[in-house]
Design an enzyme around this catalytic site. Structure first.
Site, PDB file in Angstrom:
ATOM      1  N   HIS A  62      -8.412  -5.111   2.109  1.00  9.64           N
ATOM      2  CA  HIS A  62      -9.032  -3.809   1.818  1.00  9.64           C
ATOM      3  C   HIS A  62     -10.525  -4.019   1.595  1.00  9.64           C
ATOM      4  O   HIS A  62     -10.926  -4.624   0.607  1.00  9.64           O
ATOM      5  CB  HIS A  62      -8.391  -3.187   0.571  1.00  9.64           C
ATOM      6  CG  HIS A  62      -6.922  -2.876   0.766  1.00  9.64           C
ATOM      7  ND1 HIS A  62      -6.480  -1.663   1.238  1.00  9.64           N
ATOM      8  CD2 HIS A  62      -5.820  -3.638   0.592  1.00  9.64           C
ATOM      9  CE1 HIS A  62      -5.146  -1.689   1.340  1.00  9.64           C
ATOM     10  NE2 HIS A  62      -4.719  -2.877   0.954  1.00  9.64           N
ATOM     11  N   ASN A  94      -7.095   2.697   4.284  1.00  9.23           N
ATOM     12  CA  ASN A  94      -7.106   3.634   3.141  1.00  9.23           C
ATOM     13  C   ASN A  94      -8.506   3.731   2.529  1.00  9.23           C
ATOM     14  O   ASN A  94      -8.743   3.431   1.370  1.00  9.23           O
ATOM     15  CB  ASN A  94      -6.042   3.286   2.087  1.00  9.23           C
ATOM     16  CG  ASN A  94      -6.185   1.888   1.498  1.00  9.23           C
ATOM     17  OD1 ASN A  94      -6.870   1.035   2.053  1.00  9.23           O
ATOM     18  ND2 ASN A  94      -5.529   1.663   0.375  1.00  9.23           N
ATOM     19  N   ASP A 152      -0.794   1.697   5.225  1.00  6.00           N
ATOM     20  CA  ASP A 152      -0.734   0.800   4.062  1.00  6.00           C
ATOM     21  C   ASP A 152      -1.187   1.464   2.767  1.00  6.00           C
ATOM     22  O   ASP A 152      -2.178   2.179   2.728  1.00  6.00           O
ATOM     23  CB  ASP A 152      -1.566  -0.458   4.291  1.00  6.00           C
ATOM     24  CG  ASP A 152      -1.473  -1.387   3.093  1.00  6.00           C
ATOM     25  OD1 ASP A 152      -0.339  -1.674   2.674  1.00  6.00           O
ATOM     26  OD2 ASP A 152      -2.512  -1.787   2.562  1.00  6.00           O
ATOM     27  N   HIS A 232       3.379  -7.385   3.244  1.00  9.06           N
ATOM     28  CA  HIS A 232       3.607  -7.952   1.900  1.00  9.06           C
ATOM     29  C   HIS A 232       5.059  -7.883   1.431  1.00  9.06           C
ATOM     30  O   HIS A 232       5.385  -7.244   0.439  1.00  9.06           O
ATOM     31  CB  HIS A 232       2.669  -7.323   0.862  1.00  9.06           C
ATOM     32  CG  HIS A 232       2.458  -5.829   0.972  1.00  9.06           C
ATOM     33  ND1 HIS A 232       3.485  -4.920   1.099  1.00  9.06           N
ATOM     34  CD2 HIS A 232       1.311  -5.099   0.976  1.00  9.06           C
ATOM     35  CE1 HIS A 232       2.975  -3.699   1.160  1.00  9.06           C
ATOM     36  NE2 HIS A 232       1.668  -3.781   1.099  1.00  9.06           N
ATOM     37  N   ASP A 306      -3.618  -9.194   1.008  1.00  9.11           N
ATOM     38  CA  ASP A 306      -3.673  -7.824   0.493  1.00  9.11           C
ATOM     39  C   ASP A 306      -4.816  -7.720  -0.528  1.00  9.11           C
ATOM     40  O   ASP A 306      -4.693  -7.036  -1.542  1.00  9.11           O
ATOM     41  CB  ASP A 306      -2.326  -7.397  -0.119  1.00  9.11           C
ATOM     42  CG  ASP A 306      -2.267  -5.888  -0.386  1.00  9.11           C
ATOM     43  OD1 ASP A 306      -3.194  -5.160   0.019  1.00  9.11           O
ATOM     44  OD2 ASP A 306      -1.277  -5.441  -0.992  1.00  9.11           O
ATOM     45  N   HIS A 310     -10.899  -3.649  -7.042  1.00 17.97           N
ATOM     46  CA  HIS A 310     -11.044  -2.428  -7.844  1.00 17.97           C
ATOM     47  C   HIS A 310     -12.151  -2.662  -8.857  1.00 17.97           C
ATOM     48  O   HIS A 310     -12.367  -3.801  -9.288  1.00 17.97           O
ATOM     49  CB  HIS A 310      -9.735  -2.091  -8.576  1.00 17.97           C
ATOM     50  CG  HIS A 310      -8.632  -1.632  -7.672  1.00 17.97           C
ATOM     51  ND1 HIS A 310      -8.660  -0.431  -6.999  1.00 17.97           N
ATOM     52  CD2 HIS A 310      -7.466  -2.230  -7.319  1.00 17.97           C
ATOM     53  CE1 HIS A 310      -7.551  -0.305  -6.272  1.00 17.97           C
ATOM     54  NE2 HIS A 310      -6.810  -1.383  -6.442  1.00 17.97           N
ATOM     55  N   PHE A 324      -3.060  -0.052  -8.478  1.00 20.63           N
ATOM     56  CA  PHE A 324      -2.364  -1.244  -7.971  1.00 20.63           C
ATOM     57  C   PHE A 324      -3.335  -2.105  -7.165  1.00 20.63           C
ATOM     58  O   PHE A 324      -4.177  -1.584  -6.444  1.00 20.63           O
ATOM     59  CB  PHE A 324      -1.226  -0.829  -7.029  1.00 20.63           C
ATOM     60  CG  PHE A 324      -0.044  -0.181  -7.704  1.00 20.63           C
ATOM     61  CD1 PHE A 324       0.965  -0.953  -8.255  1.00 20.63           C
ATOM     62  CD2 PHE A 324       0.076   1.203  -7.759  1.00 20.63           C
ATOM     63  CE1 PHE A 324       2.072  -0.362  -8.848  1.00 20.63           C
ATOM     64  CE2 PHE A 324       1.176   1.809  -8.351  1.00 20.63           C
ATOM     65  CZ  PHE A 324       2.182   1.031  -8.901  1.00 20.63           C
ATOM     66  N   GLY A 325      -3.178  -3.401  -7.244  1.00 18.63           N
ATOM     67  CA  GLY A 325      -3.914  -4.290  -6.348  1.00 18.63           C
ATOM     68  C   GLY A 325      -4.623  -5.420  -7.059  1.00 18.63           C
ATOM     69  O   GLY A 325      -5.100  -5.254  -8.178  1.00 18.63           O
TER      70      GLY A 325
HETATM   71  O1  DOR Z   1      -1.508  -3.474  -4.500  1.00 17.61           O
HETATM   72  C1  DOR Z   1      -1.883  -2.816  -3.554  1.00 17.61           C
HETATM   73  N1  DOR Z   1      -3.150  -2.341  -3.479  1.00 17.61           N
HETATM   74  N2  DOR Z   1      -1.020  -2.529  -2.597  1.00 17.61           N
HETATM   75  C2  DOR Z   1      -1.313  -1.693  -1.603  1.00 17.61           C
HETATM   76  O2  DOR Z   1      -0.480  -1.481  -0.775  1.00 17.61           O
HETATM   77  C3  DOR Z   1      -2.613  -0.994  -1.573  1.00 17.61           C
HETATM   78  C4  DOR Z   1      -3.651  -1.755  -2.283  1.00 17.61           C
HETATM   79  C5  DOR Z   1      -4.902  -0.985  -2.559  1.00 17.61           C
HETATM   80  O3  DOR Z   1      -5.397  -0.269  -1.664  1.00 17.61           O
HETATM   81  O4  DOR Z   1      -5.460  -1.126  -3.646  1.00 17.61           O
HETATM   82 ZN    ZN Z   2       0.463  -2.270   1.088  1.00 18.38          ZN
END
Ligand code: DOR
Ligand code: ZN
Length: 429
Positions: A62, A94, A152, A232, A306, A310, A324-325
């Site tokens: 990302h 995204n 995704d 994933h 992945d 953030h 998430f992430g």
């Molecule tokens: O943990 C994740 N973060 N999983 C995802 O599928 C998206 C991603 C995000 O865009 O932050």
């Molecule tokens: Zn994903």
């Protein structure tokens, strides 16, 4: 520009090399591979003790641009990729606006061209706005260079929608990459459903929420003939479904992340560390062991990160409110070296297959090899150096790495992309 890379341990299963040889780069290509090559004016770089492999590609990253530049930019996250030894990444759609049309694909590519530190292969959304309602402008995106389709971050909820996207989109001969998540079952799930979710008092994200869509997506791939790649993968039963699909001869592949292999739900412990909040969630120790087993036996095709930057303030919120992430692209080579190669589970040839050859094959990219005539996309790493993840900070704009503080072994030292040096003795250049 010409370089003579001297005395590295070159590993390339495609070229059939596993030994100490010299590699000469001229302009964007490999000119010669062999013993005791002469410099003839090329810059000589002594790589004794280092391992040299076909350039690594992380097919699940990302970059956040356009729209979420407070989390990361194409410049900052490809800088992190170069630091991690990557020569290319597949960027997820995204963004804001969502990468669901040719113009946005073109935007990502042009910024990457101007500011990027590695190649960027954009994936386009499968459905408009990632909403799962209308097919995206697939042909337009492919015309502008999209290499794959994915929603995704979301599972495509309707089986009919997925069928229409695959039936229509398969004419472009691109892979459909599935983030498998049944929203009705997963709901507001925060962590793997089980002992840990109960103890921490957090809503559970059950394994079945992923496995149901893996099974369904394989069925729709069978129905449509489209190429399917499961993103994933995190559960033992999910991987068994992929194994069965492969045995059946379906065009199904899958990827695994370091965090789903080397971390478990237990890591969340009593800390409620939001860096460990990922989607799909960290699972049980049995699941993690099964994914590693899949990497060893060939059921898992590719290792990806992945990488999901953030902002610190977003991750500083309560567990339920944090996004998430986790980031990971600067550590993935080291984590694989430490946990899979140094432990004797896989050799460097298999590592190259998982992190370089298979990602290119699945995305339909031109293959790269350590052979005369090949494009000079090359990763060099020191397999013995030890370091602590995060101790010197990150190149990424974000620091939400779930492996922070982990001692690892192995680090990229030099990277060449099309013959240009992007990492120079561990420094992004
Ligand atoms: O943990 C994740 N973060 N999983 C995802 O599928 C998206 C991603 C995000 O865009 O932050
Ligand atoms: Zn994903």
């Amino acid at each position: 520009m010409a370089f003579l890379l001297k005395s590295a341990h070159v590993v390339d299963p495609v070229a059939g090399i596993d030994g100490i040889v010299d590699v000469k780069i001229e302009n964007d290509r490999i000119a010669e591979v062999g013993e005791n090559l002469s410099a003839d004016g090329a810059e000589v770089i002594d790589l004794s003790g280092k391992v040299l492999v076909p350039g690594l590609v992380d097919m699940h990253v990302h970059l956040r641009e356009p729209g979420y530049e407070h989390k990361g930019t194409i410049e900052s996250e490809t800088r992190a990729a170069a630091k991690g030894g990557m020569t290319g990444v597949c960027s997820m759609p995204n963004t804001d606006p969502v990468t669901d049309n040719g113009v946005t694909v073109e935007y990502v590519k042009s910024v990457a061209e101007r500011e990027g530190h590695c190649r960027v292969f954009p994936a386009g959304a499968m459905t408009r706005g990632l909403k799962g309602e209308i097919i995206s402008e697939m042909g337009d995106m492919v015309a502008h260079g999209a290499v794959a389709f994915t929603d995704d971050g979301h599972g495509v909820q309707g089986a009919g929608m997925l069928r229409r996207a695959m039936d229509y989109g398969k004419m472009f001969d691109k892979v459909f990459m599935s983030h498998c998540q049944d929203d009705d079952l997963v709901g507001e799930g925060q962590v793997n459903e089980g002992v840990v979710s109960t103890r921490l008092g957090l809503l559970g994200w059950p394994a079945e929420g992923e496995e149901i869509q893996i099974a369904r997506d394989i069925a729709i791939a069978r129905l449509t003939g489209a190429k399917l790649h499961i993103q994933h993968i995190s559960t033992a039963r999910g991987l068994d479904l992929v194994r069965a699909a492969k045995e059946e001869g379906l065009p199904v592949t899958c990827e695994a992340t370091p965090h789903h292999m080397f971390l478990t739900e237990d890591a969340i412990g009593e800390t409620y560390d939001t860096a460990l909040k990922v989607n799909p969630p960290l699972r049980t120790a049995e699941d993690a062991a099964a994914i590693i087993e899949g990497v060893v036996d060939g059921s898992v095709d590719a290792i990806v990160t992945d990488h999901a930057p953030h902002a610190a303030w977003e991750k500083a919120r309560e567990f339920e409110l944090a996004p998430f992430g986790m980031t990971g692209i600067e550590a993935s080579l080291a984590l694989v070296n430490t946990n899979l190669v140094k432990t004797g589970k896989i050799g460097y040839a298999r590592m190259v297959e998982l992190m370089s050859i298979a990602p290119r094959r699945i995305l339909g990219l031109d293959p790269v090899s350590i052979a005369a005539g090949s494009v000079a996309d090359i990763t060099v790493f020191d397999p013995e150096v030890t370091w602590t993840v995060g101790a010197e900070g990150y190149e990424s704009k974000a620091d939400n790495c779930g492996f922070a503080g982990t001692e690892v072994c192995g680090r990229a030292t030099d990277v060449f992309v099309g013959g240009k040096r992007t990492l120079c003795d561990g420094v992004v250049c």
